[in-house]
Every structure is written in C-alpha cells, then in structure tokens.
Design an enzyme around this catalytic site. Structure first.
Site, PDB file in Angstrom:
ATOM      1  N   CYS A 140       0.890  -1.166   0.000  1.00 38.36           N
ATOM      2  CA  CYS A 140       0.000   0.000   0.000  1.00 38.36           C
ATOM      3  C   CYS A 140       0.920   1.205   0.000  1.00 38.36           C
ATOM      4  O   CYS A 140       1.782   1.335   0.880  1.00 38.36           O
ATOM      5  CB  CYS A 140      -0.869  -0.009   1.260  1.00 38.36           C
ATOM      6  N   THR A 196       0.239   4.344   0.497  1.00 35.54           N
ATOM      7  CA  THR A 196      -0.021   5.289   1.583  1.00 35.54           C
ATOM      8  C   THR A 196       0.621   4.796   2.878  1.00 35.54           C
ATOM      9  O   THR A 196       1.253   5.562   3.613  1.00 35.54           O
ATOM     10  CB  THR A 196      -1.539   5.466   1.771  1.00 35.54           C
ATOM     11  N   CYS A 232      -0.437   4.273  -6.278  1.00 35.53           N
ATOM     12  CA  CYS A 232      -1.461   3.705  -5.402  1.00 35.53           C
ATOM     13  C   CYS A 232      -1.777   2.338  -5.982  1.00 35.53           C
ATOM     14  O   CYS A 232      -1.937   2.194  -7.200  1.00 35.53           O
ATOM     15  CB  CYS A 232      -2.703   4.594  -5.401  1.00 35.53           C
TER      16      CYS A 232
END
Ligand code: DGL
Length: 264
Positions: A66, A68, A177
């Site tokens: 991921c 983030t 992303c």
C-alpha cells in the site's frame, strides 16, 4: 503482505506469477479503508498492528503493499520488526528515474502519499535534477474499491487527475497507489505515449532479489499456497478480490489485528 483494501492484490498478482513457490498471506484492511485521508500517526499505529498480526502468522518477510502505508509507516515498521520489511515506493521511484528520458516524472497517488513528499524525495535521491509533478487523487481509490460497473464519471475523474501531468509534459508516470493499475487502460488512454510505472512488477522483482540474497527463497518448482484475511466483510472482499485477481480466493478470514496484537 497488507494493503488498506483490495488494491494490494495487484501487487500479489505479480508476486504469485514471479514467485510461484512462495506461500503468501494477504491482509486487506477493508474496515479501515481508505488510508489516503488518514493522519500519518494513525496509519503508522494501524500498520504496526497489522504487521504484528502478520509476523504472528510466521512470515519471513513483510510487504507493505500500500503506497499510503509505505509513505507513512515503512521506516517505522523496519525499526520495529525482526523480519525484513519492503515497501512499494523505492522500487517505483528508481524505475521511474531509469525510464524517463526527459526527467519529467508524474505521480498519481492518495492525498496522504502526495503530502508526505516521500516519492518526491526518493525520485530526487535517484536523480537530483528530475522534475516531479504530483497529483493527489482523493476520489479514485474509493471509486475503484467500490468495484464495477464503472461509468463515464470514472473516465472524467481519470481525465481530470491526469490533466496536470499532460500539461507538465511528463514522459513517465508513477501509478502511486496499488488500486490504480486496475484502471490502467483508462489512464493509458488519457496519457498516450507516457510510460506507466506500477508497483506490482517492481516490488515482485525486489522481493525475489531480497529473498535470494538472504538465502530465504524457497527452492523447487512446487506451487506455494496463498490465503486471505480482512478486517471488514469477508464476502465483500471475496467478491471484489476475485475480480481483481481473476482467480478464486478461497475462504477469507475476518481478523481484527488490533485485538490480536493487543492480546499477544
Ligand atoms: N491502497 C492505498 C494505496 O496504495 C490506496 C487506497 C487508500 O486510500 O487506502 O495508497
């Protein structure tokens, strides 16, 4: 391997093909999705709980699948875990610098990832003269996570987010992303001629190299196993996940990592 939801399955997909003998356990934090609008400290805490659950499963390496969570928590996890921890950003930043001829690089990512400045720093660590155009796409991952059918609104959304990259004349764009490769065809149409860098391919190579160099790569041609857990509704995860992976997911366990980590 973990992600905020089903997006990391695009990373798992590449890993299953590149490292067929390995066993994988994938955790999707669907109850907590999205990470993109959360504070870095909260993402760090949550990532540590999930990594705690994964290491409790006996894994030999943790992949933060991921972007983030990689931006907010990778170094934090690396300092705390006994096993190696790999994130998706460094291999992508390196690949983008290698691919770009004009040294104008675009980035599409969540708000938290763009705000962290991590990609920008990593790109410049590989090429101090590279120019980076970063665009936060707050609505894109949630739209993808909701699943098909996709309509004109998604096409418009992608066009809008890709606009600044077109205006900047980038020749390479990082899909920063894990959800975005799912709409790669759409992005490709809005950015013709631009080389797209995706985390799956890059991290699969990095995992293979890391395991090989550490002497941890599973030898032989036997097919490894894979299994899934999530914090939200397992049925919803299975439905969207099997569309993402284009293969059956089997049983999806529901796990609350905070409770598990707390009880260790
Ligand atoms: N999976 C996340 C990432 O790669 C995106 C979705 C989210 O906001 O949680 O950044």
């Amino acid at each position: 391997m973990f992600d905020s939801g089903v997006g990391g399955l695009t990373v798992l997909d590449e890993c299953l093909a590149a490292l067929p003998a390995e066993d994988f356990v994938y955790f999707g934090d669907t109850a907590w999705f999205p990470y993109g609008d959360k504070a870095p400290a909260d993402i760090r805490r949550r990532s540590e709980e999930i990594a705690g659950w994964l290491t409790g499963q006996g894994v030999k390496l943790v992949v933060v699948a991921c972007n983030t969570a990689s931006a907010a928590a990778l170094t934090w996890l690396q300092r705390r875990l006994e096993v190696p921890v790999l994130g998706v950003m460094a291999p992508e930043a390196r690949a983008a610098v290698q691919a770009s001829r004009t040294r104008r690089i675009g980035l599409l990512a969540t708000e938290a990832t763009v705000a962290s400045g991590s990609y920008q720093r990593m790109i410049r660590a590989n090429d101090a003269g590279a120019r980076v155009t970063a665009v936060a796409c707050p609505r894109l991952a949630p739209a993808i996570q909701r699943g098909e059918p996709w309509g004109e609104d998604l096409v418009e959304m992608v066009r809008e987010y890709a606009g600044p990259l077109r205006a900047a004349g980038v020749d390479t764009a990082i899909l920063g992303c894990t959800h975005y490769p799912v709409v790669e065809r759409l992005i490709r149409r809005t950015l013709p001629g631009v080389t797209l860098i995706k985390s799956g391919e890059e991290i699969a190579r990095e995992i293979g190299d890391t395991l090989r160099r550490k002497g941890l790569l599973r030898p032989g041609a036997t097919e490894g196993r894979y299994r899934f857990a999530c914090s939200g509704d397992p049925e919803a995860f299975r439905a969207v996940g099997s569309r993402f992976l284009q293969m059956p997911l089997g049983e999806v366990a529901r796990v609350e990592p905070a409770a598990v980590a707390g009880s260790r």
